[in-house]
Design an enzyme around this catalytic site. Structure first.
Site, PDB file in Angstrom:
ATOM      1  N   LYS A 287     -13.598  -0.017   5.693  1.00  0.00           N
ATOM      2  CA  LYS A 287     -14.251  -0.616   4.541  1.00  0.00           C
ATOM      3  C   LYS A 287     -15.408  -1.511   4.943  1.00  0.00           C
ATOM      4  O   LYS A 287     -16.524  -1.358   4.445  1.00  0.00           O
ATOM      5  CB  LYS A 287     -13.228  -1.417   3.723  1.00  0.00           C
TER       6      LYS A 287
ATOM      7  N   TRP B 176       0.852  -1.196   0.000  1.00  0.00           N
ATOM      8  CA  TRP B 176       0.000   0.000   0.000  1.00  0.00           C
ATOM      9  C   TRP B 176       0.892   1.252   0.000  1.00  0.00           C
ATOM     10  O   TRP B 176       1.882   1.306   0.745  1.00  0.00           O
ATOM     11  CB  TRP B 176      -0.910  -0.035   1.240  1.00  0.00           C
TER      12      TRP B 176
ATOM     13  N   ASP C 132      -1.656  -6.432   8.353  1.00  0.00           N
ATOM     14  CA  ASP C 132      -2.538  -5.303   8.097  1.00  0.00           C
ATOM     15  C   ASP C 132      -3.849  -5.890   7.558  1.00  0.00           C
ATOM     16  O   ASP C 132      -3.861  -6.521   6.500  1.00  0.00           O
ATOM     17  CB  ASP C 132      -1.899  -4.349   7.073  1.00  0.00           C
TER      18      ASP C 132
END
Ligand code: LMR
Length: 407
Positions: free
Chosen positions: A260, A144, A225
C-alpha cells in the site's frame, strides 16, 4: 488424484474484483479489495517508484540469485522506516529483518518460525497446558479475512480476543484487555499496527501502553501486522505501537508490507522483523527464517524490494515518496469526512472520520450489502467493509444515495 476435490467459492475479498469487472453498469462503484485509488479510480504507480525503476534499469548489472534473506539494503532501510534509527541503535543486534514475498509471505514465515520455536522448546508452557504442540495465536475479532485461513492453514491454533464494538463503532478496549490478561505466557498475540483492517478503529497511545504492560506481565509475544504505515496519521505516528512494544517487551515480531504505502501490490514486497531477547537468539531465529524461506519460496522476488531500497536510500526520492504517501493519506481522510457528511441525514456516520486507513464498516446487514451490489452495482465486502479510497467526487453522491436507499 483430483476426482474427489470439491470446487471452492472465490476468495471473499479478491472475488469481488472479478464480479465488479464483469458488471456493465456505468455507475458501478468498487469499494471491495483494499487497494488505494486516486480520484480517477486508478491505482497509480507512484512517481518515486517510476523514477527508482528508471535508475534501476540503468544500474542493474545482474539477475543472479540473492539468497533467502533477499535484498540486504531493503532489509536495512525498511527496518529503519519501521523502527526508527534511535530505537534500532538501542536494541542493536536484537533486531533483524528478512525480506518476504509481501505481507502474506511475512505472516507465513512467522507462523513457521513459531512452530520451529515451539518444537525446539519441546512444548511451550501454554501448549503443554492445553496438551497441544501447535503454538497458539490470538487474533482480534474481527481481523483481516485472510489472517485466520493463512495462519490456521500454516498449523497455528487460532484464538480470538474481542476488539471492535459495532454498537460504538470503536475498540472495546476493556473487553480486549480483559482477554489479553488471560493469555498464557508464550502464546502469540497478533495486533494491527495501524489502520485496522477491516474496522479502521485503532488503539490510542494510552491503550498501546496498556497492551505493552499486559504483554510484559503475561509474557505473551506481540506480533504486529503492519500493512498501512503512513495511511493513518503519518509514517512515524503510525508505528507508535510498534516502537513502544519494541522498547518494552523482550520478544516481538513485525510482518510488514510495501503493497500500500509504496503501491507495489503485485510486486509482493514485504518483510518479517524479529526482535529477540538477545543478539544470539535473534541471530538463531534469523538463520531459521532463512531456512524456512528456502523451503517454501527459496528466495523472495527482487524487483519491488530493489525499488523500495532505492527510494529509501536516496534523499530526493525518499522526500518525494513521503509526499506521495501524505497525499494518499490526506485524500483518504478527506473522503472519510465527505462520506460522513453525505450520509448525515440518514444517521450518525461521524465514526467514519474518527477511524483511520482505508477501511470502515458501514454497519449494514448482509442483505443490504447484497442489495447494494445487485441493485446499485456498489461493491463491498459482505461484512459491509468499504474501501474508502474507492470513493471519488464522481461517485460520492451516487454512493450515498444508494446506501440511503438500502438503509
Ligand atoms: C484487503 O484487505 O482488501 C487487502 O489487504 C487485499 C487482500 O489481499 O485481501
Amino acid at each position: 488424484m483430483f476426482e474427489q476435490l470439491q470446487p471452492l467459492a472465490s476468495d471473499p475479498i479478491l472475488g469481488l474484483s472479478i464480479a465488479y469487472l464483469q458488471d456493465t453498469n456505468p455507475n458501478k462503484v468498487d469499494l471491495g479489495v483494499g487497494v488505494y485509488k486516486n480520484e480517477a479510480g486508478i491505482t497509480p504507480v507512484l512517481s518515486s517508484i517510476t523514477q527508482a525503476q528508471a535508475i534501476l534499469h540503468q544500474e542493474e548489472q545482474t539477475k543472479a540469485y540473492q539468497g533467502p534473506a533477499g535484498d540486504a539494503l531493503f532489509n536495512q532501510t525498511i527496518q529503519t522506516l519501521i523502527f526508527g534509527a534511535e530505537l534500532e541503535a538501542r536494541v542493536g543486534e536484537r533486531l533483524r529483518t528478512l525480506q518476504a514475498p509481501g505481507g502474506c509471505g511475512a505472516l507465513r514465515l512467522a507462523a513457521e518460525l513459531f512452530k520451529v520455536s515451539a518444537a525446539a522448546q519441546g512444548k511451550t508452557s501454554a501448549a503443554a497446558h492445553r496438551n497441544t504442540e501447535a503454538p497458539t495465536i490470538w487474533v482480534s475479532t474481527p481481523t483481516w479475512a485472510n489472517h485466520i485461513p493463512l495462519l490456521g492453514g500454516a498449523g497455528l491454533t487460532i484464538r480470538e480476543y474481542p476488539y471492535y464494538d459495532a454498537a460504538t463503532q470503536s475498540v472495546n478496549f476493556d473487553a480486549m484487555a480483559e482477554t489479553l490478561q488471560q493469555v498464557p505466557a508464550g502464546d502469540i498475540v497478533l495486533l494491527h499496527g495501524c489502520c485496522h483492517n477491516p474496522c479502521g478503529a485503532d488503539l490510542n497511545t494510552e491503550q498501546w501502553q496498556q497492551v505493552a504492560a499486559i504483554a510484559v506481565d503475561r509474557g505473551f509475544v506481540p506480533f504486529i501486522d503492519l500493512a498501512y504505515q503512513g495511511f493513518g496519521d503519518g509514517l512515524d505516528e503510525d508505528v507508535y505501537g510498534v516502537r513502544l512494544l519494541a522498547d518494552t517487551v523482550p520478544e516481538m515480531l513485525v510482518a510488514s508490507s510495501c503493497s500500500k504505502n509504496f503501491g507495489l501490490y503485485r510486486e509482493r514486497t514485504g518483510a518479517l522483523s524479529v526482535l529477540g531477547s538477545n543478539a544470539e537468539s535473534t541471530y538463531n531465529a534469523f538463520t531459521q527464517m532463512q531456512s524456512i524461506a528456502r523451503g517454501i519460496w527459496s528466495m523472495p522476488p527482487a524487483h519491488g524490494a530493489a525499488l523500495v531500497a532505492k527510494v529509501l536510500s536516496d534523499d530526493v526520492l525518499r522526500g518525494q515518496w513521503q509526499g506521495e504517501v501524505a497525499e494518499m493519506r490526506v485524500r483518504i481522510a478527506t473522503l472519510r469526512g465527505q462520506l460522513a457528511a453525505a450520509l448525515n441525514d440518514a444517521g450518525d456516520f461521524s465514526f467514519i472520520p474518527r477511524q483511520r486507513g482505508m477501511f470502515s464498516f458501514l454497519g449494514l446487514s448482509e442483505a443490504q450489502v447484497e442489495a447494494l451490489k445487485n441493485e446499485y452495482s456498489v461493491y463491498m465486502v459482505g461484512s459491509s467493509r468499504i474501501n474508502i479510497a474507492g470513493i471519488s467526487q464522481n461517485n460520492l453522491e451516487y454512493l450515498a444515495a444508494s446506501i440511503k436507499a438500502v438503509l
